[in-house]
Design a protein around this motif. Structure first.
Motif, PDB file in Angstrom:
ATOM      1  N   ALA A  58     -23.919  70.615 -11.630  1.00  0.00           N
ATOM      2  CA  ALA A  58     -24.249  69.559 -11.370  1.00  0.00           C
ATOM      3  C   ALA A  58     -25.170  68.718 -12.173  1.00  0.00           C
ATOM      4  CB  ALA A  58     -24.618  69.602  -9.757  1.00  0.00           C
ATOM      5  N   GLY A  59     -25.756  69.396 -12.997  1.00  0.00           N
ATOM      6  CA  GLY A  59     -26.788  68.862 -13.776  1.00  0.00           C
ATOM      7  C   GLY A  59     -26.276  67.838 -14.752  1.00  0.00           C
ATOM      8  N   MET A  60     -24.812  68.024 -15.052  1.00  0.00           N
ATOM      9  CA  MET A  60     -24.313  67.033 -15.860  1.00  0.00           C
ATOM     10  C   MET A  60     -24.251  65.517 -15.624  1.00  0.00           C
ATOM     11  SD  MET A  60     -21.449  66.014 -13.878  1.00  0.00           S
ATOM     12  CE  MET A  60     -20.333  65.624 -15.359  1.00  0.00           C
ATOM     13  N   LEU A  61     -24.684  65.350 -14.113  1.00  0.00           N
ATOM     14  CA  LEU A  61     -25.212  63.969 -13.754  1.00  0.00           C
ATOM     15  C   LEU A  61     -26.192  63.331 -14.848  1.00  0.00           C
ATOM     16  CD1 LEU A  61     -25.168  64.418  -9.938  1.00  0.00           C
ATOM     17  CD2 LEU A  61     -23.445  63.145 -11.466  1.00  0.00           C
ATOM     18  N   SER A  62     -27.218  64.176 -15.381  1.00  0.00           N
ATOM     19  CA  SER A  62     -27.963  63.652 -16.092  1.00  0.00           C
ATOM     20  C   SER A  62     -27.436  62.896 -17.493  1.00  0.00           C
ATOM     21  CB  SER A  62     -29.023  64.779 -16.640  1.00  0.00           C
ATOM     22  OG  SER A  62     -28.455  65.667 -17.553  1.00  0.00           O
TER      23      SER A  62
ATOM     24  N   TRP B 270     -30.868  68.297  -6.577  1.00  0.00           N
ATOM     25  CA  TRP B 270     -30.905  67.548  -5.547  1.00  0.00           C
ATOM     26  C   TRP B 270     -32.402  66.821  -5.690  1.00  0.00           C
ATOM     27  CZ3 TRP B 270     -28.075  64.778  -2.371  1.00  0.00           C
ATOM     28  CH2 TRP B 270     -28.831  64.323  -1.142  1.00  0.00           C
ATOM     29  N   ASP B 271     -33.435  67.595  -5.872  1.00  0.00           N
ATOM     30  CA  ASP B 271     -34.820  67.277  -6.015  1.00  0.00           C
ATOM     31  C   ASP B 271     -35.086  66.123  -6.945  1.00  0.00           C
ATOM     32  OD1 ASP B 271     -36.295  68.492  -3.631  1.00  0.00           O
ATOM     33  OD2 ASP B 271     -35.728  70.406  -4.869  1.00  0.00           O
ATOM     34  N   ASN B 272     -34.261  66.252  -8.229  1.00  0.00           N
ATOM     35  CA  ASN B 272     -34.286  65.572  -9.284  1.00  0.00           C
ATOM     36  C   ASN B 272     -33.828  64.223  -8.975  1.00  0.00           C
ATOM     37  OD1 ASN B 272     -35.868  67.217 -10.760  1.00  0.00           O
ATOM     38  ND2 ASN B 272     -34.029  67.903 -12.183  1.00  0.00           N
TER      39      ASN B 272
ATOM     40  N   ASN C 205     -35.836  61.909  -6.561  1.00  0.00           N
ATOM     41  CA  ASN C 205     -37.125  61.332  -7.144  1.00  0.00           C
ATOM     42  C   ASN C 205     -36.536  60.480  -8.301  1.00  0.00           C
ATOM     43  OD1 ASN C 205     -39.210  62.407  -5.457  1.00  0.00           O
ATOM     44  ND2 ASN C 205     -38.390  64.434  -6.452  1.00  0.00           N
ATOM     45  N   ASP C 206     -35.316  60.328  -8.806  1.00  0.00           N
ATOM     46  CA  ASP C 206     -34.973  59.395  -9.750  1.00  0.00           C
ATOM     47  C   ASP C 206     -34.492  57.859  -9.266  1.00  0.00           C
ATOM     48  OD1 ASP C 206     -32.464  58.125 -11.429  1.00  0.00           O
ATOM     49  OD2 ASP C 206     -33.272  59.785 -12.700  1.00  0.00           O
ATOM     50  N   THR C 207     -35.553  56.973  -9.853  1.00  0.00           N
ATOM     51  CA  THR C 207     -35.320  55.650  -9.337  1.00  0.00           C
ATOM     52  C   THR C 207     -34.075  55.059  -9.338  1.00  0.00           C
ATOM     53  OG1 THR C 207     -37.712  55.189 -10.002  1.00  0.00           O
ATOM     54  CG2 THR C 207     -36.371  53.300  -9.578  1.00  0.00           C
ATOM     55  N   ALA C 208     -33.260  55.194 -10.453  1.00  0.00           N
ATOM     56  CA  ALA C 208     -32.035  54.774 -10.794  1.00  0.00           C
ATOM     57  C   ALA C 208     -30.841  55.296  -9.906  1.00  0.00           C
ATOM     58  CB  ALA C 208     -31.353  55.054 -12.293  1.00  0.00           C
ATOM     59  N   PHE C 209     -30.972  56.747  -9.523  1.00  0.00           N
ATOM     60  CA  PHE C 209     -30.030  57.164  -8.707  1.00  0.00           C
ATOM     61  C   PHE C 209     -30.208  56.800  -7.159  1.00  0.00           C
ATOM     62  CE2 PHE C 209     -28.354  61.167 -10.898  1.00  0.00           C
ATOM     63  CZ  PHE C 209     -28.079  60.771 -12.074  1.00  0.00           C
TER      64      PHE C 209
ATOM     65  N   GLY D  23     -27.972  53.279  -4.991  1.00  0.00           N
ATOM     66  CA  GLY D  23     -27.154  53.679  -3.821  1.00  0.00           C
ATOM     67  C   GLY D  23     -26.312  54.885  -4.319  1.00  0.00           C
ATOM     68  N   LEU D  24     -26.140  55.419  -5.401  1.00  0.00           N
ATOM     69  CA  LEU D  24     -25.541  56.537  -6.062  1.00  0.00           C
ATOM     70  C   LEU D  24     -25.573  57.646  -5.111  1.00  0.00           C
ATOM     71  CD1 LEU D  24     -23.306  57.853  -7.868  1.00  0.00           C
ATOM     72  CD2 LEU D  24     -25.322  58.675  -9.295  1.00  0.00           C
ATOM     73  N   ILE D  25     -26.965  58.151  -4.401  1.00  0.00           N
ATOM     74  CA  ILE D  25     -27.073  59.241  -3.914  1.00  0.00           C
ATOM     75  C   ILE D  25     -26.672  58.949  -2.672  1.00  0.00           C
ATOM     76  CG2 ILE D  25     -28.843  60.689  -2.658  1.00  0.00           C
ATOM     77  CD1 ILE D  25     -30.774  60.173  -4.846  1.00  0.00           C
ATOM     78  N   ALA D  26     -26.853  57.823  -2.056  1.00  0.00           N
ATOM     79  CA  ALA D  26     -26.126  57.567  -0.670  1.00  0.00           C
ATOM     80  C   ALA D  26     -24.659  57.615  -0.534  1.00  0.00           C
ATOM     81  CB  ALA D  26     -26.527  56.210  -0.081  1.00  0.00           C
ATOM     82  N   ARG D  27     -24.019  57.891  -1.734  1.00  0.00           N
ATOM     83  CA  ARG D  27     -22.263  57.950  -1.747  1.00  0.00           C
ATOM     84  C   ARG D  27     -22.185  59.150  -1.861  1.00  0.00           C
ATOM     85  NH1 ARG D  27     -23.396  53.232  -4.192  1.00  0.00           N
ATOM     86  NH2 ARG D  27     -21.666  51.559  -4.265  1.00  0.00           N
ATOM     87  N   PHE D  28     -23.251  60.454  -2.088  1.00  0.00           N
ATOM     88  CA  PHE D  28     -22.763  61.826  -2.062  1.00  0.00           C
ATOM     89  C   PHE D  28     -22.920  62.410  -0.655  1.00  0.00           C
ATOM     90  CE2 PHE D  28     -23.286  61.561  -6.278  1.00  0.00           C
ATOM     91  CZ  PHE D  28     -22.643  62.365  -6.881  1.00  0.00           C
ATOM     92  N   VAL D  29     -21.779  63.405  -0.055  1.00  0.00           N
ATOM     93  CA  VAL D  29     -22.034  64.003   1.061  1.00  0.00           C
ATOM     94  C   VAL D  29     -22.729  65.529   0.529  1.00  0.00           C
ATOM     95  CG1 VAL D  29     -20.342  63.031   2.338  1.00  0.00           C
ATOM     96  CG2 VAL D  29     -19.733  64.716   0.873  1.00  0.00           C
TER      97      VAL D  29
END
Length: 481
Positions: A189-193, A246-248, A251-255, A259-265
């Motif tokens: 999942a680190g590829m999200l970076s 998940w912690d990153n 704590n990531d302002t852009a994510f 609303g990107l994090i809110a889209r993940f289950v």
């Protein structure tokens, strides 16, 4: 110092396992495979169930949407992320789920090579005619335009892509423009970076991820590639990674603000490390073949589909139940149980429809019925409720445990180092040097995380006299960890 009376330390994070993954809510062919994966890998069945829902949902993207009411529809798209500690066998779980998608892609491209080569030649022939006409003294611009449109409308000129792994935002644009929908499935999942500026000077590039969650038109203008327009992009996501991912993200302002994090289950996998056995029952040939055949059936139907998206509808009973649930439960819970994740909770009603859409389509296809020929019944909606509630608990956990100062993550790292190096006690200053890493750039960072461990009962302090009669603190490690 008096003898320390050690007790079991309090968990640094609340348990995410308030309710188990509702395996019975899945169609039988998916349920059997998820259960078999869980058994053979000795992993939480929520890992396989979560990734499988995202993967199966891909098979219906661009084909169906489910309506809650006349002006509100949701696609069968899920962005899921599995969070598990190292050695939790994330890779085998994802491999078992992804395998039939890879085999279908390979076979399809092999079987359709001649068709692709012909399409490529047709395009080249049209382009050659255009170039020839452009050299005429008085080019027929209308005829040239017609030939260009013909060339643009020729499809299947390149091999199809179904599943993508480590991909950059620019490559995702290209792949979605050629395939319309994709399945992003990876145990890294680190590829999200990649989307948060890793290759773009630190500037986030989240637009396509945000739009492909709902099939919204995407337009990209670049100097080199020019204008790229994707009318209806869809991306299904199934990722797995370690807790720091998940912690990153949190704590990531852009994510977070996008609303990107809110889209993940999220699925915070329950660990069984330390109690696992190797001689578990392997996935039976029958279960594996049924799963592979079913996925291949769904993918064939997706490739053969040439029409517009069809809108599915809830049955009257299901619609009444859904409306009452939204009005009398969800709104209240957003302010109460989901107060720590209101951005996520605001999409909860849509999540239910997305899951119900996936379940309904899978149910119908397993019975050989076109999904649009039946309404989504009450039983399917209740199963979607059960799965959505599982993710609600997971989200509440994931959003509530995140510490803005990162002390929980740092404390977990210290425990990991203590175990690895078999540290039982030591002076604070000595332990800082033993544990020093990028999480602890200064002693103050390390000591703050130690205080958290003391608060939770993982360590105890003892005031001692060190060299040169200086006062110091000895750290004793709880033998229960």
């Amino acid at each position: 110092m008096n003898e320390i009376k050690w007790v079991e330390p309090r968990p640094l994070r609340q348990s995410a396992n308030a309710i188990p993954f509702p395996l019975d809510a899945l169609p039988s062919v998916l349920r059997n495979m998820a259960q078999s994966i869980s058994v053979t890998t000795s992993t939480d069945v929520g890992m396989a169930g979560t990734a499988m829902l995202s993967a199966v949902g891909y098979c219906f993207t661009g084909l169906y949407r489910l309506a809650g009411k006349a002006d509100h529809t949701e696609p069968p798209v899920l962005y899921s992320i599995i969070i598990a500690q190292p050695s939790e066998r994330k890779s085998p779980v994802m491999h078992f789920i992804k395998a039939p998608f890879d085999t279908f892609e390979s076979k399809y491209n092999k079987d359709h090579r001649e068709e692709m080569y012909k399409a490529q030649q047709d395009v080249k022939a049209l382009e050659a005619r255009v170039k020839s006409m452009e050299k005429e003294d008085e080019p027929d611009t209308a005829a040239i335009a017609k030939l260009r449109v013909q060339a643009d409308n020729i499809r299947n000129t390149t091999p199809i892509r179904i599943a993508v792994d480590d991909i950059t935002p620019e490559s995702l644009v290209i792949e979605l423009s050629e395939n319309d929908s994709l399945l992003m499935i990876s145990d890294e999942a680190g590829m999200l970076s990649n989307f948060n500026g890793k290759y773009n000077g630190g500037i986030p590039n989240l637009d396509l991820l945000l739009k492909a969650w709902n099939g919204e038109k995407y337009i990209c203008n670049r100097v080199i590639r020019g204008r790229t327009e994707i009318p209806r992009p869809y991306l299904s996501v199934a990722l797995a990674g370690q807790p720091y991912i998940w912690d990153n993200m949190m704590n990531d302002t852009a994510f977070r603000s996008s609303g990107l994090i809110a889209r993940f289950v999220p699925c915070f996998a329950k660990s069984d490390v330390g109690n696992r056995r190797y001689d578990t029952a392997p996935i039976s040939k029958e279960v594996r073949e049924q799963y592979h055949d079913f996925i291949h059936q769904l993918l064939k139907g997706k490739k053969d589909h040439n029409g517009e998206e069809m809108i599915l509808h809830l049955s009257r009973h299901a619609s009444e139940e859904y409306i009452e649930y939204c009005n009398n439960y969800i709104e209240k819970e957003i302010k109460e149980s989901m107060c720590c994740c209101q951005d996520w909770g605001g999409k909860f009603h849509g999540l239910i429809l997305r899951i119900a859409c996936i379940l309904h389509c899978a149910d119908c296809c397993s019975r050989g019925i076109e999904p649009s020929e039946e309404s989504v019944n009450h039983d399917t909606l209740l199963r979607a409720f059960n799965i959505a509630h599982y993710y609600r608990y997971q989200a509440i956990y994931g959003f509530s445990v995140n510490a803005p100062d990162g002390n929980i993550v740092k404390a977990e790292k210290i425990i990991q180092i203590f175990k690895t190096k078999n540290i039982k006690h030591g002076l604070k200053s000595d332990l800082y040097h033993a544990c020093r890493c990028n999480l602890f750039p200064t002693a103050k960072d390390f000591y703050s995380a130690l205080d958290t461990l003391a608060e939770y009962g993982y360590i105890a302090y003892e005031n001692v006299t060190a060299a040169n009669n200086k006062k110091a603190q000895m750290v004793h490690v709880n033998p229960h960890i």
